[in-house]
Design a protein around this motif. Sequence first.
Motif, PDB file in Angstrom:
ATOM      1  N   ASP A 139       0.817  -1.218   0.002  1.00 42.23           N
ATOM      2  CA  ASP A 139      -0.085   0.322   0.009  1.00 42.23           C
ATOM      3  C   ASP A 139       0.874   1.124   0.025  1.00 42.23           C
ATOM      4  OD1 ASP A 139      -2.440  -1.247   0.081  1.00 42.23           O
ATOM      5  OD2 ASP A 139      -2.093  -1.467   2.229  1.00 42.23           O
ATOM      6  N   THR A 140       1.779   1.288   0.519  1.00 42.78           N
ATOM      7  CA  THR A 140       2.809   2.496   0.951  1.00 42.78           C
ATOM      8  C   THR A 140       3.472   2.531  -0.454  1.00 42.78           C
ATOM      9  OG1 THR A 140       3.154   1.705   3.050  1.00 42.78           O
ATOM     10  CG2 THR A 140       4.783   3.520   2.035  1.00 42.78           C
ATOM     11  N   LEU A 141       3.964   1.468  -1.081  1.00 41.53           N
ATOM     12  CA  LEU A 141       4.714   1.754  -2.282  1.00 41.53           C
ATOM     13  C   LEU A 141       3.624   2.309  -3.400  1.00 41.53           C
ATOM     14  CD1 LEU A 141       7.181  -1.332  -2.388  1.00 41.53           C
ATOM     15  CD2 LEU A 141       7.590   1.132  -1.797  1.00 41.53           C
ATOM     16  N   ARG A 142       2.511   1.733  -3.308  1.00 41.78           N
ATOM     17  CA  ARG A 142       1.583   2.108  -4.377  1.00 41.78           C
ATOM     18  C   ARG A 142       0.977   3.747  -4.268  1.00 41.78           C
ATOM     19  NH1 ARG A 142      -3.916   2.435  -4.321  1.00 41.78           N
ATOM     20  NH2 ARG A 142      -4.161   1.490  -2.220  1.00 41.78           N
ATOM     21  N   ALA A 143       0.967   4.040  -3.099  1.00 37.38           N
ATOM     22  CA  ALA A 143       0.722   5.475  -2.641  1.00 37.38           C
ATOM     23  C   ALA A 143       1.849   6.397  -3.262  1.00 37.38           C
ATOM     24  CB  ALA A 143       0.698   5.665  -1.097  1.00 37.38           C
ATOM     25  N   LEU A 144       3.322   5.880  -2.979  1.00 33.56           N
ATOM     26  CA  LEU A 144       4.545   6.760  -3.265  1.00 33.56           C
ATOM     27  C   LEU A 144       4.528   6.671  -4.887  1.00 33.56           C
ATOM     28  CD1 LEU A 144       6.790   5.679  -0.549  1.00 33.56           C
ATOM     29  CD2 LEU A 144       5.679   7.949  -0.690  1.00 33.56           C
ATOM     30  N   SER A 179      -9.025  14.668  -2.646  1.00 29.89           N
ATOM     31  CA  SER A 179      -9.417  13.888  -1.862  1.00 29.89           C
ATOM     32  C   SER A 179      -9.226  12.707  -1.682  1.00 29.89           C
ATOM     33  CB  SER A 179     -11.254  14.262  -1.650  1.00 29.89           C
ATOM     34  OG  SER A 179     -11.741  13.215  -0.782  1.00 29.89           O
ATOM     35  N   ARG A 180      -9.391  11.908  -3.189  1.00 30.62           N
ATOM     36  CA  ARG A 180      -8.924  10.596  -3.292  1.00 30.62           C
ATOM     37  C   ARG A 180      -7.310  10.521  -3.057  1.00 30.62           C
ATOM     38  NH1 ARG A 180      -9.456   5.930  -2.363  1.00 30.62           N
ATOM     39  NH2 ARG A 180      -8.509   4.467  -3.956  1.00 30.62           N
ATOM     40  N   HIS A 181      -6.630  11.402  -3.565  1.00 29.58           N
ATOM     41  CA  HIS A 181      -5.067  11.393  -3.114  1.00 29.58           C
ATOM     42  C   HIS A 181      -5.070  10.865  -1.725  1.00 29.58           C
ATOM     43  CE1 HIS A 181      -3.504  11.195  -7.230  1.00 29.58           C
ATOM     44  NE2 HIS A 181      -4.151  12.474  -7.531  1.00 29.58           N
ATOM     45  N   LEU A 182      -5.392  12.013  -0.903  1.00 27.33           N
ATOM     46  CA  LEU A 182      -5.355  12.025   0.496  1.00 27.33           C
ATOM     47  C   LEU A 182      -5.810  10.769   1.225  1.00 27.33           C
ATOM     48  CD1 LEU A 182      -6.558  15.777   1.061  1.00 27.33           C
ATOM     49  CD2 LEU A 182      -4.079  15.079   1.321  1.00 27.33           C
ATOM     50  N   SER A 183      -6.948  10.280   0.523  1.00 32.13           N
ATOM     51  CA  SER A 183      -7.399   9.068   1.175  1.00 32.13           C
ATOM     52  C   SER A 183      -6.332   7.758   0.846  1.00 32.13           C
ATOM     53  CB  SER A 183      -8.872   8.750   0.302  1.00 32.13           C
ATOM     54  OG  SER A 183      -9.155   7.645   0.814  1.00 32.13           O
ATOM     55  N   VAL A 184      -5.828   7.866  -0.354  1.00 33.88           N
ATOM     56  CA  VAL A 184      -4.787   6.861  -0.373  1.00 33.88           C
ATOM     57  C   VAL A 184      -3.560   7.032   0.418  1.00 33.88           C
ATOM     58  CG1 VAL A 184      -3.237   6.080  -2.340  1.00 33.88           C
ATOM     59  CG2 VAL A 184      -5.570   6.433  -2.763  1.00 33.88           C
ATOM     60  N   LEU A 185      -2.959   8.232   0.528  1.00 35.76           N
ATOM     61  CA  LEU A 185      -1.970   8.503   1.389  1.00 35.76           C
ATOM     62  C   LEU A 185      -2.470   8.223   2.987  1.00 35.76           C
ATOM     63  CD1 LEU A 185      -0.960  11.777   0.045  1.00 35.76           C
ATOM     64  CD2 LEU A 185       0.527   9.655  -0.103  1.00 35.76           C
ATOM     65  N   LYS A 186      -3.767   8.349   3.239  1.00 35.86           N
ATOM     66  CA  LYS A 186      -3.982   7.925   4.737  1.00 35.86           C
ATOM     67  C   LYS A 186      -4.125   6.491   4.914  1.00 35.86           C
ATOM     68  CE  LYS A 186      -7.352   9.040   8.081  1.00 35.86           C
ATOM     69  NZ  LYS A 186      -8.646   9.710   8.362  1.00 35.86           N
ATOM     70  N   GLU A 187      -4.752   5.910   3.892  1.00 35.38           N
ATOM     71  CA  GLU A 187      -4.987   4.437   3.934  1.00 35.38           C
ATOM     72  C   GLU A 187      -3.465   3.531   4.134  1.00 35.38           C
ATOM     73  OE1 GLU A 187      -7.095   3.061   0.515  1.00 35.38           O
ATOM     74  OE2 GLU A 187      -8.657   4.289   1.185  1.00 35.38           O
ATOM     75  N   ALA A 188      -2.366   4.428   3.490  1.00 36.21           N
ATOM     76  CA  ALA A 188      -0.997   3.817   3.534  1.00 36.21           C
ATOM     77  C   ALA A 188      -0.357   4.269   4.783  1.00 36.21           C
ATOM     78  CB  ALA A 188      -0.155   4.316   2.124  1.00 36.21           C
ATOM     79  N   ASP A 189      -0.975   4.883   5.621  1.00 36.54           N
ATOM     80  CA  ASP A 189      -0.312   5.568   6.905  1.00 36.54           C
ATOM     81  C   ASP A 189       0.745   6.603   6.626  1.00 36.54           C
ATOM     82  OD1 ASP A 189      -1.083   5.686   9.583  1.00 36.54           O
ATOM     83  OD2 ASP A 189       0.523   4.326  10.016  1.00 36.54           O
ATOM     84  N   LEU A 190       0.650   7.204   5.636  1.00 38.44           N
ATOM     85  CA  LEU A 190       1.852   8.532   5.348  1.00 38.44           C
ATOM     86  C   LEU A 190       1.352   9.679   5.722  1.00 38.44           C
ATOM     87  CD1 LEU A 190       2.615   6.979   1.605  1.00 38.44           C
ATOM     88  CD2 LEU A 190       4.287   7.045   3.544  1.00 38.44           C
TER      89      LEU A 190
END
Length: 94
Positions: A5-10, A44-55
């Motif tokens: 999840d983290t790498l996908r977000a990054l 909002s979607r980008h923020l959601s992905v970053l939050k799900e990845a705990d970044l």
Amino acid sequence: MGMQDTLRALADPTRREILNLLKKSRLSAGEIGDHFSISGAAVSRHLSVLKEADLIRDEREGKFIYYELNTTVLEEIMLWITELKGGNDHDQTT
């Protein structure tokens, strides 16, 4: 949630730029959106992905939600990358 999840977000350049903005200070979604020519829904979607990845973390203050960087996860990734590339250079000082 894990490394995948983290790498996908990054992997997304917009999300990396959001992280760069948040390293300077915490910002609301509107303040983040002001730096991009994308819709509020996309921000909002980008923020959601970053939050799900705990970044990132968020904190509500009144009617605003402020976002800030969560450096703990980034430190874990940096440690993993350091180990992957061959460990700590300080270990070879003998």
